[in-house]
Design a protein around this motif. Structure first.
Motif: not given
Length: 169
Positions: A110-136
């Motif tokens: 189910v989680k893989v299917n969710e990820a694949l749906a998100i990938f399909k709706s993700t514009p390539e233009a945002i792929l290099t946008e910064k994101r941050f991981v965790g409390r640090k």
């Protein structure tokens, strides 16, 4: 689908509607999904939480790949983890007789299917946008998080296969 005679997912061609740059991550996640079901098909429920040589159990690997994928998708959205996600993380690998292989495999699917749906709706233009991981708030990017989720699942599938092989001897 009987995947025994098919080539690996990445050799079956592009996935429709999935951005070109996300094809490798999508292929890896689909490969992981197929392998989870293949490797656990006849695995005895009684061995789900066994830790050969003190290593992670099959149950842990199944929980962990689902949890990591969920967490990476959350970070890719630019969000912090919820208390529910922290609770899931704390419970990864804890023996739970109510959790069964079929449930854990289904949850990952189910989680893989969710990820694949998100990938399909993700514009390539945002792929290099910064994101941050965790409390640090460690730096990454949208594409970095997607690829980490994919390669991390593949790594744990390999570890799970070794654990299954040892336990079934």
């Amino acid at each position: 689908m009987n995947t025994e005679k098919l080539p690996e997912v990445w050799l079956r061609g592009p996935l429709p509607e999935t951005p070109l740059l996300l094809q490798p991550a999508a292929h890896a996640l689909l490969q992981s999904k197929e392998e989870v079901f293949k490797y656990t098909e006849d695995f005895p429920e009684a061995l789900l939480w066994k830790k050969p040589a003190g290593r992670a159990s099959v149950g842990f690997h199944l929980q962990h790949i689902t949890g990591v994928l969920d967490r990476m998708l959350t970070y890719a959205k630019g969000k912090a983890l919820s208390e529910k996600q922290f609770e899931y993380l704390r419970n990864e690998g804890l023996e739970n007789s109510e959790l069964k292989i079929d449930n854990l495999s289904h949850n990952f699917s189910v989680k893989v299917n969710e990820a694949l749906a998100i990938f399909k709706s993700t514009p390539e233009a945002i792929l290099t946008e910064k994101r941050f991981v965790g409390r640090k708030q460690l730096p990454s990017s949208v594409i970095g998080l997607y690829f980490h989720a994919a390669e991390h699942s593949q790594r744990h599938i390999g570890q799970m296969l070794v654990t299954i092989s040892v336990l079934k001897e």
